[in-house]
Design a protein around this motif. Structure first.
Motif, PDB file in Angstrom:
ATOM      1  N   VAL A  14      39.234  54.814  22.630  1.00 59.12           N
ATOM      2  CA  VAL A  14      38.108  55.054  23.540  1.00 59.12           C
ATOM      3  C   VAL A  14      37.282  56.234  23.037  1.00 59.12           C
ATOM      4  N   ARG A  15      35.980  56.048  22.971  1.00 56.35           N
ATOM      5  CA  ARG A  15      35.070  57.110  22.515  1.00 56.35           C
ATOM      6  C   ARG A  15      34.199  57.659  23.632  1.00 56.35           C
ATOM      7  N   ASP A  16      33.995  56.867  24.685  1.00 55.11           N
ATOM      8  CA  ASP A  16      33.100  57.250  25.778  1.00 55.11           C
ATOM      9  C   ASP A  16      33.799  57.032  27.113  1.00 55.11           C
ATOM     10  N   ILE A  17      33.547  57.928  28.046  1.00 60.80           N
ATOM     11  CA  ILE A  17      34.003  57.777  29.424  1.00 60.80           C
ATOM     12  C   ILE A  17      32.805  58.009  30.332  1.00 60.80           C
ATOM     13  N   PRO A  51      36.302  49.225  24.451  1.00 61.16           N
ATOM     14  CA  PRO A  51      36.416  49.406  25.895  1.00 61.16           C
ATOM     15  C   PRO A  51      35.900  50.776  26.333  1.00 61.16           C
ATOM     16  N   VAL A  52      35.188  50.787  27.444  1.00 59.03           N
ATOM     17  CA  VAL A  52      34.663  52.028  28.015  1.00 59.03           C
ATOM     18  C   VAL A  52      35.204  52.166  29.430  1.00 59.03           C
ATOM     19  N   PRO A  53      35.980  53.222  29.710  1.00 60.20           N
ATOM     20  CA  PRO A  53      36.442  53.458  31.087  1.00 60.20           C
ATOM     21  C   PRO A  53      35.316  54.004  31.955  1.00 60.20           C
ATOM     22  N   VAL A  54      35.294  53.569  33.216  1.00 62.87           N
ATOM     23  CA  VAL A  54      34.378  54.135  34.200  1.00 62.87           C
ATOM     24  C   VAL A  54      35.219  54.558  35.394  1.00 62.87           C
ATOM     25  N   ILE A  55      35.055  55.825  35.802  1.00 63.49           N
ATOM     26  CA  ILE A  55      35.894  56.456  36.820  1.00 63.49           C
ATOM     27  C   ILE A  55      35.090  56.632  38.105  1.00 63.49           C
ATOM     28  N   CYS A  56      35.702  56.293  39.244  1.00 61.56           N
ATOM     29  CA  CYS A  56      35.025  56.550  40.517  1.00 61.56           C
ATOM     30  C   CYS A  56      36.053  56.851  41.596  1.00 61.56           C
ATOM     31  N   THR A  57      35.558  57.328  42.730  1.00 64.18           N
ATOM     32  CA  THR A  57      36.406  57.629  43.873  1.00 64.18           C
ATOM     33  C   THR A  57      36.627  56.375  44.709  1.00 64.18           C
ATOM     34  N   SER A  58      37.215  56.517  45.877  1.00 64.62           N
ATOM     35  CA  SER A  58      37.600  55.365  46.692  1.00 64.62           C
ATOM     36  C   SER A  58      36.464  54.908  47.597  1.00 64.62           C
ATOM     37  N   GLY A  59      36.667  53.745  48.242  1.00 60.27           N
ATOM     38  CA  GLY A  59      35.727  53.234  49.230  1.00 60.27           C
ATOM     39  C   GLY A  59      34.606  52.426  48.615  1.00 60.27           C
ATOM     40  N   THR A  60      33.388  52.591  49.157  1.00 63.55           N
ATOM     41  CA  THR A  60      32.251  51.816  48.661  1.00 63.55           C
ATOM     42  C   THR A  60      31.920  52.136  47.214  1.00 63.55           C
ATOM     43  N   GLY A 110      31.625  38.847  28.407  1.00 68.73           N
ATOM     44  CA  GLY A 110      32.693  39.229  27.492  1.00 68.73           C
ATOM     45  C   GLY A 110      32.565  40.645  26.968  1.00 68.73           C
ATOM     46  N   VAL A 111      32.287  41.594  27.858  1.00 66.32           N
ATOM     47  CA  VAL A 111      32.115  43.000  27.469  1.00 66.32           C
ATOM     48  C   VAL A 111      33.331  43.793  27.962  1.00 66.32           C
ATOM     49  N   PRO A 112      33.957  44.604  27.097  1.00 66.44           N
ATOM     50  CA  PRO A 112      35.191  45.309  27.485  1.00 66.44           C
ATOM     51  C   PRO A 112      34.936  46.551  28.339  1.00 66.44           C
ATOM     52  N   LEU A 113      35.366  46.509  29.595  1.00 63.34           N
ATOM     53  CA  LEU A 113      35.284  47.647  30.511  1.00 63.34           C
ATOM     54  C   LEU A 113      36.669  47.938  31.074  1.00 63.34           C
ATOM     55  N   ALA A 170      44.003  44.387  27.316  1.00 64.10           N
ATOM     56  CA  ALA A 170      43.427  43.293  28.093  1.00 64.10           C
ATOM     57  C   ALA A 170      41.905  43.314  28.044  1.00 64.10           C
ATOM     58  N   ALA A 171      41.305  44.504  28.169  1.00 63.84           N
ATOM     59  CA  ALA A 171      39.850  44.605  28.107  1.00 63.84           C
ATOM     60  C   ALA A 171      39.316  44.192  26.743  1.00 63.84           C
ATOM     61  N   SER A 172      40.087  44.466  25.690  1.00 53.62           N
ATOM     62  CA  SER A 172      39.653  44.133  24.326  1.00 53.62           C
ATOM     63  C   SER A 172      39.682  42.637  24.054  1.00 53.62           C
ATOM     64  N   GLY A 173      40.453  41.865  24.838  1.00 52.56           N
ATOM     65  CA  GLY A 173      40.505  40.431  24.651  1.00 52.56           C
ATOM     66  C   GLY A 173      41.566  40.008  23.660  1.00 52.56           C
ATOM     67  N   SER A 174      41.745  38.697  23.549  1.00 52.29           N
ATOM     68  CA  SER A 174      42.754  38.128  22.668  1.00 52.29           C
ATOM     69  C   SER A 174      42.295  36.754  22.224  1.00 52.29           C
ATOM     70  N   VAL A 175      43.127  36.077  21.464  1.00 59.59           N
ATOM     71  CA  VAL A 175      42.795  34.731  21.022  1.00 59.59           C
ATOM     72  C   VAL A 175      42.606  33.806  22.218  1.00 59.59           C
ATOM     73  N   SER A 176      43.411  33.972  23.264  1.00 54.23           N
ATOM     74  CA  SER A 176      43.357  33.070  24.409  1.00 54.23           C
ATOM     75  C   SER A 176      42.371  33.495  25.482  1.00 54.23           C
ATOM     76  N   LEU A 177      41.961  34.748  25.483  1.00 53.01           N
ATOM     77  CA  LEU A 177      41.112  35.251  26.558  1.00 53.01           C
ATOM     78  C   LEU A 177      40.086  36.220  25.978  1.00 53.01           C
ATOM     79  N   PRO A 178      38.788  36.011  26.263  1.00 55.95           N
ATOM     80  CA  PRO A 178      37.779  36.918  25.712  1.00 55.95           C
ATOM     81  C   PRO A 178      37.839  38.297  26.355  1.00 55.95           C
ATOM     82  N   ALA A 179      37.155  39.236  25.752  1.00 53.56           N
ATOM     83  CA  ALA A 179      37.078  40.589  26.302  1.00 53.56           C
ATOM     84  C   ALA A 179      36.448  40.564  27.691  1.00 53.56           C
TER      85      ALA A 179
END
Length: 580
Positions: A16-19, A68-77, A93-96, A160-169
């Motif tokens: 991961v390079r960006d958060i 993959p880029v992680p996005v962090i947030c608090t709870s609720g809406t 098919g974008v890794p998040l 999982a976010a990066s994807g595999s042969v059976s499932l895209p990112a």
């Protein structure tokens, strides 16, 4: 703090390079750990106060970097506001990696503040979903069972976010319940930098950019590290059309070239170039001798810009072969054959079939060049003839911009080191209808084709493409309603790096895309304006000033060309007034 530190440390270790982060109380441990990683130079941190903007910023970063880029947030809406970006990431098919803080299980469903049912909120859109265990008090050595558990969770989410042969990112969701106290001292081991993992999954681009394989984001990768089955052999014989939709990549053009087949490439495909490119494809698909004679379609990417392509691919009599792309499988006619990759069998090109398409294409090509100057008139001895020639030149220079000249200006100004982003506005269809071939990196959120998040996505793309001192400008073309829908994305923290970004707004005062739909034939002008066109009169120069953007309002082609080709050092909002 140990759990948050272990989770983020492992994600960065894996690549991961960006958060991206939206501030909040329940997510404060993750936020503090992220700032330490930023200060250590291990990651770029992007803070956005609006979670929807944060989600689409992460989407743009991941679209461009293919990591993959992680996005962090608090709870609720706050969590619900990530759903639009998660849906787009799922379908495109974008890794998040969605890291959502939460109340502990005992506070769910009992009326606790800022609490809702977050586990499962993203439903079938996720590649991985986990309601993590609640962290407990632990030691500070970094080798506890809990530390290992959260490192393992990070590894599972990243893979999982990066994807595999059976499932895209796509998106991975880790819900993180936390009890009070919500923050404390960071563990001592967290300050120790680790070497990058050698066995981390490759970027998604590398996993889907094989020569004839679909996907790969902007379509620039030329090789693959992904083990896959033998390519599907494309036999000669059937009258074949190669179709490139969003994110198709260069493989579509290569197949068309090797097979000697016509290429229909949407403007957002990354494959709109080459000698077999078809101009004015919508009219030709309606022609029974061309579109009506297609026996086989080979599809790369996700076609979304024309009803003619959708109608063709829905034909139950047509043989459709869909090469796996970064998103959802295509199957409009109910029996489309999905394949991982393709190769063209040796043989003779059907020159009659290709020639018919190329002759028709040439007749459809739009001449977007400026009219040639009247050199004879300009040099004439007769003052009246000279004046007439000069007046004609001035009229051409001063001619007001329209949609065609606007899209042409951006297309001509963009080169391989730049990025061009199309919003889901009327203008992308104009561009698709008139622009010629050019091999440049193009992005567009066509997974679910919403107008939301366009500026935030483009900002993420700009930041990722210009990282480490890389040159180039990111330009985004969108309508006025798409701009206003994402106006919060104009806000950038003053402490963060400012990207070279030109937001070009075709302002026709509302949603003119509806003027070309069936409703315009049956609704009254008053009803059309009220519920579809939705007229607006926002002063965009005031928005630009409020958010710290440089503002321009060119009204002629020469003025626009000068803006698009002059060096820029930051963010520009360029408003182009258009007639309805």
């Amino acid at each position: 703090m140990d759990a948050a530190s272990a989770l983020l440390d492992e994600l960065v270790h894996l690549g991961v390079r960006d958060i991206v982060l939206s501030p909040g109380s329940r997510s404060q441990a993750l936020a503090l750990a992220a700032t330490v990683l930023e200060r250590a130079g291990r990651v770029s941190l992007h803070v956005r106060i609006d979670e929807r903007v944060a989600g689409f910023t992460a989407l743009g970063l991941a679209r461009e970097s293919r990591l993959p880029v992680p996005v962090i947030c608090t709870s609720g809406t706050a969590v619900a506001n990530l759903l639009p970006a998660a849906l787009e990431a799922h379908h495109a098919g974008v890794p998040l990696i969605l890291l959502t803080a939460d109340r502990p299980p005992e506070l769910r469903g009992v009326g606790a503040n800022q609490t809702t049912r977050q586990p499962g909120l993203f439903g079938p859109s996720t590649r991985f979903a986990l309601d993590a265990p609640v962290p407990e008090d632990i030691d500070d050595v970094g080798d506890s069972t809990q530390t290992a558990t959260f490192r393992a969770i990070a590894a599972d989410a990243f893979a999982a976010a990066s994807g595999s042969v059976s499932l895209p990112a796509g998106p991975a969701h880790v819900n993180l319940p936390v009890r009070e106290p919500l923050a404390g001292s960071l563990p001592a081991w967290f300050a120790t930098e680790r070497e990058p993992a050698e066995d981390a999954p490759p970027p998604v681009e590398a996993a889907s950019g094989a020569l004839y394989q679909g996907g790969g984001g902007i379509g620039l990768a030329e090789s693959s590290d992904l083990d896959q089955a033998m390519p599907y052999a494309l036999a000669r014989g059937p009258r074949t059309l190669v179709i490139a939709g969003a994110d198709a990549g260069v493989g579509a053009e290569q197949v068309a070239h090797d097979g000697g087949w016509p290429l229909v490439a949407e403007i957002v495909s990354g494959a709109r170039f080459g000698r077999n490119l078809v101009h004015g494809y919508r009219a030709l698909l309606r022609d029974e001798s061309l579109g009506g004679a297609v026996e086989r379609a080979i599809v790369f990417g996700r076609p979304t810009l024309s009803r003619e392509i959708a109608a063709l691919l829905s034909d139950p009599e047509l043989d459709v072969i869909a090469v796996r792309g970064p998103g959802e499988r295509l199957n409009l006619n109910g029996h489309t054959e999905p394949v991982e990759s393709v190769r063209v069998d040796p043989g003779e090109t059907d020159r009659e079939w290709l020639g018919a398409w190329m002759r028709a294409s040439q007749a459809q090509e739009v001449d977007l060049g400026a009219p040639a100057p009247d050199l004879a008139g300009l040099s004439a001895s007769d003052p009246a003839a000279r004046r007439k020639a000069v007046d004609a030149e001035l009229a051409a220079v001063r001619a007001p911009l329209d949609r065609t000249t606007l899209v042409d200006a951006l297309w001509r100004a963009t080169w391989p080191h730049d990025r061009l982003v199309f919003g889901s506005s009327r203008l992308v269809r104009v561009a698709d209808g008139v622009l010629g071939g050019k091999k440049v990196p193009v992005h567009s959120n066509r997974g679910v084709a919403g107008i939301d998040g366009t500026i935030a996505t483009a900002t993420g793309i700009a930041l990722a493409s210009q990282a480490d001192g890389h040159s180039g400008v990111t330009r985004v073309l969108l309508g006025d309603l798409a701009l206003l829908h994402d106006v919060g994305a104009l806000l950038l923290p003053p402490s963060e790096r400012e990207p070279r970004l030109q937001v070009v707004v075709g302002n026709d005062g509302g949603g003119t895309i509806f003027d070309g739909l069936e409703v315009a034939q049956v609704a009254s002008p008053e009803d059309m304006d009220r519920v579809l066109f939705t007229p607006q009169a926002v002063r965009l120069e005031h928005l630009a000033l409020a958010y710290g953007w440089e503002y321009h309002r060119p009204t002629t082609r020469s003025a626009l060309d000068q803006l698009l080709t002059s060096p820029i050092g930051g963010r520009q909002l360029i408003e182009v007034p258009l007639e309805r």
